[in-house]
Design a protein around this motif. Structure first.
Motif, mmCIF file in Angstrom:
data_model
loop_
_atom_site.group_PDB
_atom_site.id
_atom_site.type_symbol
_atom_site.label_atom_id
_atom_site.label_comp_id
_atom_site.label_asym_id
_atom_site.label_seq_id
_atom_site.Cartn_x
_atom_site.Cartn_y
_atom_site.Cartn_z
ATOM 1 N N THR A 248 0.812 -1.215 0.000
ATOM 2 C CA THR A 248 0.000 0.000 0.000
ATOM 3 C C THR A 248 0.846 1.265 0.000
ATOM 4 O O THR A 248 0.556 2.205 -0.726
ATOM 5 C CB THR A 248 -0.916 0.023 1.254
ATOM 6 O OG1 THR A 248 -1.661 -1.177 1.270
ATOM 7 C CG2 THR A 248 -1.857 1.200 1.236
ATOM 8 N N VAL A 249 1.881 1.285 0.811
ATOM 9 C CA VAL A 249 2.610 2.545 1.016
ATOM 10 C C VAL A 249 4.010 2.517 0.412
ATOM 11 O O VAL A 249 4.938 3.089 0.963
ATOM 12 C CB VAL A 249 2.647 2.940 2.516
ATOM 13 C CG1 VAL A 249 1.259 3.283 3.000
ATOM 14 C CG2 VAL A 249 3.259 1.847 3.356
ATOM 15 N N SER A 250 4.144 1.886 -0.739
ATOM 16 C CA SER A 250 5.415 1.888 -1.461
ATOM 17 C C SER A 250 5.123 1.683 -2.940
ATOM 18 O O SER A 250 4.259 0.886 -3.297
ATOM 19 C CB SER A 250 6.323 0.762 -0.958
ATOM 20 O OG SER A 250 7.476 0.649 -1.759
ATOM 21 N N ASN A 251 5.834 2.394 -3.776
ATOM 22 C CA ASN A 251 5.682 2.239 -5.226
ATOM 23 C C ASN A 251 6.505 1.085 -5.777
ATOM 24 O O ASN A 251 6.332 0.691 -6.924
ATOM 25 C CB ASN A 251 6.099 3.523 -5.949
ATOM 26 C CG ASN A 251 5.145 4.658 -5.688
ATOM 27 O OD1 ASN A 251 3.982 4.454 -5.362
ATOM 28 N ND2 ASN A 251 5.638 5.880 -5.820
ATOM 29 N N GLN A 252 7.400 0.539 -4.971
ATOM 30 C CA GLN A 252 8.326 -0.498 -5.434
ATOM 31 C C GLN A 252 7.745 -1.896 -5.230
ATOM 32 O O GLN A 252 7.417 -2.268 -4.103
ATOM 33 C CB GLN A 252 9.648 -0.392 -4.672
ATOM 34 C CG GLN A 252 10.647 -1.458 -5.045
ATOM 35 C CD GLN A 252 11.870 -1.458 -4.130
ATOM 36 O OE1 GLN A 252 12.097 -0.514 -3.387
ATOM 37 N NE2 GLN A 252 12.645 -2.521 -4.197
ATOM 38 N N PRO A 253 7.623 -2.675 -6.314
ATOM 39 C CA PRO A 253 7.264 -4.090 -6.141
ATOM 40 C C PRO A 253 8.383 -4.791 -5.361
ATOM 41 O O PRO A 253 9.561 -4.547 -5.605
ATOM 42 C CB PRO A 253 7.180 -4.640 -7.562
ATOM 43 C CG PRO A 253 7.093 -3.441 -8.439
ATOM 44 C CD PRO A 253 7.793 -2.327 -7.715
ATOM 45 N N ARG A 254 8.018 -5.643 -4.419
ATOM 46 C CA ARG A 254 9.001 -6.357 -3.602
ATOM 47 C C ARG A 254 9.010 -7.816 -4.034
ATOM 48 O O ARG A 254 8.007 -8.518 -3.897
ATOM 49 C CB ARG A 254 8.657 -6.242 -2.122
ATOM 50 C CG ARG A 254 8.424 -4.807 -1.639
ATOM 51 C CD ARG A 254 9.649 -3.912 -1.818
ATOM 52 N NE ARG A 254 9.366 -2.533 -1.513
ATOM 53 C CZ ARG A 254 10.031 -1.805 -0.639
ATOM 54 N NH1 ARG A 254 11.041 -2.330 0.041
ATOM 55 N NH2 ARG A 254 9.707 -0.547 -0.437
#
Length: 161
Positions: free
Chosen positions: A75-81
């Motif tokens: 939700t609070v990150s633009n980076q796929p992990r």
């Protein structure tokens, strides 16, 4: 004569094996797959397991819920992990706010060794008391010994409720 008949038979068998399509072999292997029996209660408990690992405060414990080949779209990150280290990095920061999740609405679909749990949840943050409502989708795969998350997408609700 017998040699040529035998040779013809061997060639026919080899060519028949070569003529099998990839989908034929996939269908054959799919028929031999053993499906783990499951139900909605077991799949819904997987969120509880994940939520308890959040409450541990340990990013490694949270990341252990994910399959080696998995994706977290938080939700609070633009980076796929994608890697365990990337997931741990995300949760390290997320856990600082002491989140506790609660399912508000869900729909579970179960198939052979896979399951989807999708719906709405609310996070309450212990450090501030703030609440965030979000949509979620978890996909799970049975790895032979446990259910692991293969994809997790979470996004804040687009409209105020």
């Amino acid at each position: 004569m017998k040699t040529s008949i035998l040779l013809s038979a061997v060639v026919a068998v080899v060519l028949t094996g070569c003529a099998a399509t990839p989908s034929d072999s996939l269908t054959a292997s799919a028929r031999t797959e053993v499906c783990k029996a499951s139900d909605e209660q077991e799949i819904s408990a997987l969120f509880d397991r994940w939520n308890l690992s959040l409450q541990s405060g340990d990013p490694h414990k949270v990341a252990a819920n994910y399959a080696e080949r998995s994706i977290l779209l938080p939700t609070v990150s633009n980076q796929p992990r994608l890697t365990a280290a990337e997931k741990e990095d995300y949760f390290h920061h997320f856990l600082e706010n002491k989140p506790v999740g609660k399912i508000d609405f869900r729909m579970i679909e179960i198939d052979c060794n896979t399951a989807v749990d999708a719906g709405l949840y609310t996070f309450t943050f212990g450090t501030t008391g703030a609440q965030v409502k979000a949509r979620y989708t978890y996909t799970y795969k049975w790895d032979g010994s446990q259910w692991l998350i293969t994809s997790h997408h979470s996004s804040a609700m687009p409209e105020k409720t």
